[in-house]
Design an enzyme around this catalytic site. Structure first.
Site, PDB file in Angstrom:
ATOM      1  N   ALA A  92      38.218  27.501  64.199  1.00  0.00           N
ATOM      2  CA  ALA A  92      38.546  27.245  62.792  1.00  0.00           C
ATOM      3  C   ALA A  92      40.009  26.878  62.590  1.00  0.00           C
ATOM      4  O   ALA A  92      40.391  26.404  61.528  1.00  0.00           O
ATOM      5  CB  ALA A  92      38.208  28.484  61.957  1.00  0.00           C
ATOM      6  N   LYS A  93      40.842  27.150  63.584  1.00  0.00           N
ATOM      7  CA  LYS A  93      42.281  26.833  63.564  1.00  0.00           C
ATOM      8  C   LYS A  93      42.948  27.279  62.266  1.00  0.00           C
ATOM      9  O   LYS A  93      43.658  26.522  61.618  1.00  0.00           O
ATOM     10  CB  LYS A  93      42.497  25.353  63.839  1.00  0.00           C
ATOM     11  CG  LYS A  93      41.995  24.939  65.220  1.00  0.00           C
ATOM     12  CD  LYS A  93      42.256  23.482  65.520  1.00  0.00           C
ATOM     13  CE  LYS A  93      41.764  23.120  66.908  1.00  0.00           C
ATOM     14  NZ  LYS A  93      40.281  23.120  67.005  1.00  0.00           N
ATOM     15  N   ARG A  94      42.717  28.537  61.924  1.00  0.00           N
ATOM     16  CA  ARG A  94      43.323  29.096  60.724  1.00  0.00           C
ATOM     17  C   ARG A  94      44.759  29.536  61.004  1.00  0.00           C
ATOM     18  O   ARG A  94      45.199  29.584  62.146  1.00  0.00           O
ATOM     19  CB  ARG A  94      42.500  30.280  60.219  1.00  0.00           C
ATOM     20  CG  ARG A  94      41.066  29.939  59.813  1.00  0.00           C
ATOM     21  CD  ARG A  94      41.029  28.896  58.702  1.00  0.00           C
ATOM     22  NE  ARG A  94      39.768  28.892  57.987  1.00  0.00           N
ATOM     23  CZ  ARG A  94      38.776  28.023  58.137  1.00  0.00           C
ATOM     24  NH1 ARG A  94      38.900  27.060  59.024  1.00  0.00           N
ATOM     25  NH2 ARG A  94      37.668  28.086  57.428  1.00  0.00           N
TER      26      ARG A  94
END
Length: 267
Positions: A92-94
């Protein structure tokens, strides 16, 4: 899933394979489109076909979020279907200010039962720390990527080192090898060696194998450690090995080939 459980499964299967479920409605076999949930039907068949070889599954959340509520439902059914002894990654590359990161962590570690989430470290320690507060959960932090744009920032000089090296060294102090992994691109042997020397104990999630030009031997020879130490992600090369009725059988064959290439590195 804690580190010991992950390592045990890696050595049991003699595999470092992580299958990327980047499921695109435009690419799955046409006959599945008549299913009530085509994405989950596809994922279920892929998981059944590859679970004997895979030690991880990486769900790229963008492919699910793009479908709105239906996509989130497909994602939830998928992560719940994955066998509990296989490591799950929310790609999700949050990464945001602390209280926002806390909500992202709750989303993927409590609302959805992922073992890990990919995280962007650009905003610093307080944006990553919330993901490290959950026992048995992992933050997989972007370290060195293999896309062309990585040169824009990651490969720039930062004092007496490159920026990605500064990021790796600094982020490693925020947690431990028990709860932090790093995304390390698979395409350059020298950089794999450098990163392993810098971080001898940490696990790496290694994309770029297969369609993006990386290969299993390069990764294994230059990045493995005593615990295996790498999860080699393959997405398109497995899940889209065929667009016909035999898509699951072909996925099984390709996953088996990747595992066979990894097996020789376990003694």
């Amino acid at each position: 899933m804690n580190r010991l459980q992950l390592v045990e499964n890696i050595f049991k299967k003699k595999s470092l394979l992580c299958v990327g479920l980047d499921t695109d409605l435009g690419k799955i076999p046409r006959h599945l489109l008549s299913e009530e949930d085509p994405v989950f039907a596809f994922n279920k068949a892929i998981i059944d076909a590859t679970k004997d070889y895979a030690v991880g599954y990486k769900i790229n959340t963008a492919f699910y979020e793009a479908q709105g509520i239906k996509g989130w439902v497909s994602m939830e059914k998928t992560v719940n279907y994955i066998p509990k002894d296989i490591f799950t990654i929310a790609d999700a590359k949050r990464g945001d200010i602390g209280n926002t990161s806390e909500q992202y962590a709750r989303t993927f570690f409590q609302t959805y039962p992922f073992d890990s989430i990919t995280v962007a470290p650009y905003m610093g320690e307080d944006s990553v720390k919330p993901f490290l507060q959950f026992e048995g959960k992992w933050a997989i932090v972007l370290g060195l990527t293999s896309n062309a744009g990585s040169a824009d920032f990651q490969l720039q000089q930062c004092g007496n080192e490159l920026l990605y090296q500064r990021v790796l060294r600094t982020v490693a102090t925020w947690g431990t090898p028990e709860n932090i992994m790093f995304v390390i691109g698979a395409t350059r042997k020298e950089q794999l060696q450098e990163v392993r020397a810098l971080l001898p104990e940490h696990f790496f999630l290694v994309p770029g194998v297969g369609a993006q030009g990386g290969d299993v031997d390069t990764v294994c020879r230059n990045a493995m450690n005593k615990d295996g130490g790498v999860l080699i992600n393959v997405s398109r090369g497995i899940i889209y090995a065929s667009s016909g009725d035999d898509f699951a059988e072909r996925a099984n064959e390709e996953a088996g080939k990747y595992q066979k290439g990894m097996e020789q590195y376990f003694h």
